[in-house]
Design a protein around this motif. Structure first.
Motif, PDB file in Angstrom:
ATOM      1  N   THR A  12       0.848  -1.118   0.069  1.00  0.00           N
ATOM      2  CA  THR A  12      -0.047   0.150  -0.034  1.00  0.00           C
ATOM      3  C   THR A  12       0.900   1.122   0.177  1.00  0.00           C
ATOM      4  N   GLU A  15       2.319   1.719  -3.432  1.00  0.00           N
ATOM      5  CA  GLU A  15       1.421   2.126  -4.329  1.00  0.00           C
ATOM      6  C   GLU A  15       0.705   3.443  -4.140  1.00  0.00           C
ATOM      7  N   TYR A  16       0.604   3.972  -3.125  1.00  0.00           N
ATOM      8  CA  TYR A  16       0.028   5.166  -2.946  1.00  0.00           C
ATOM      9  C   TYR A  16       0.692   6.142  -2.317  1.00  0.00           C
ATOM     10  N   LEU A  20      -0.217  10.124  -2.523  1.00  0.00           N
ATOM     11  CA  LEU A  20      -0.818  10.649  -1.314  1.00  0.00           C
ATOM     12  C   LEU A  20      -0.006  11.939  -0.705  1.00  0.00           C
ATOM     13  N   THR A  57      -9.120   1.269   0.224  1.00  0.00           N
ATOM     14  CA  THR A  57      -7.887   1.381   0.677  1.00  0.00           C
ATOM     15  C   THR A  57      -7.753   3.080   0.445  1.00  0.00           C
ATOM     16  N   SER A  58      -7.935   3.266  -1.006  1.00  0.00           N
ATOM     17  CA  SER A  58      -7.518   4.698  -1.670  1.00  0.00           C
ATOM     18  C   SER A  58      -8.417   5.733  -0.834  1.00  0.00           C
ATOM     19  N   TYR A  62      -6.970   8.785   1.614  1.00  0.00           N
ATOM     20  CA  TYR A  62      -7.234  10.253   1.363  1.00  0.00           C
ATOM     21  C   TYR A  62      -8.191  10.897   2.332  1.00  0.00           C
TER      22      TYR A  62
END
Length: 185
Positions: A12, A15-16, A20, A57-58, A62
């Motif tokens: 995670t 990926e983000y 973020l 998750t996204s 956020y």
């Protein structure tokens, strides 16, 4: 099982992480604040992932980032109030004042006092020369950095800082009576 959760956390973050951080940087004044907020988001994520599953998750990341940014702005506003209403009086009075204005729960009394404070603040702002008022609003209420204000207005940063200082001095003087009335209440 714990290794599976750890690999999920690492995946995670990979990926983000960059997107973020970019999201947060656009909403705060400096990189250090952005990195602190991101670290808080990852800490909260690692705590939650161990106790409950996250479906989206996204969206969750956020939302937490937005909440952390809001918390940061609230903290900044509290500091601003400390600066504006600084007196030689008891620190306890200042704490009482902040607890009224920033109470988590809203009662008719706290709501009234909050509204009264903001009304008085904006009345006091209206008494300022337009340049001082605008710099104060942009920098303190809208969180616009001085560099950006300088670009917008074509003014020197030192001039803008000076205008804001005069605004704060005026507001401190103007709101002192309200501060005293609220803390004596």
């Amino acid at each position: 099982m714990p290794e599976d959760k750890n690999s999920h956390i690492i995946h995670t973050i990979k990926e983000y992480g960059k997107s973020l951080l970019s999201f947060i940087r656009r909403r705060v004044n400096n990189d250090a604040d952005a990195e602190d907020i991101l670290q808080d988001v990852w800490y909260q994520f690692s705590s939650v992932i161990n106790s409950e599953p996250i479906e989206q998750t996204s969206a969750w990341l956020y939302r937490v980032a937005r909440n952390k940014i809001t918390d940061k702005h609230k903290k900044k506003t509290e500091t601003l109030l400390d600066d504006m209403l600084a007196t030689d009086d008891d620190e306890e009075d200042a704490d009482n004042f902040k607890s009224i204005l920033f109470a988590e729960t809203s009662t008719p009394e706290t709501e009234y006092l909050r509204n009264l404070f903001w009304d008085e603040l904006f009345l006091a702002l209206d008494e300022l020369p337009e340049e001082q008022k605008q710099v104060f609003i942009w920098h303190e209420l809208d969180d616009v950095p001085f560099e950006e204000i300088a670009t917008r207005t074509g003014q020197n940063i030192n001039t803008l800082v000076s205008r804001k200082r005069y605004a704060v001095l005026h507001l401190r003087k103007r709101l002192k009576q309200l501060y005293l009335e609220i803390t004596e209440y």
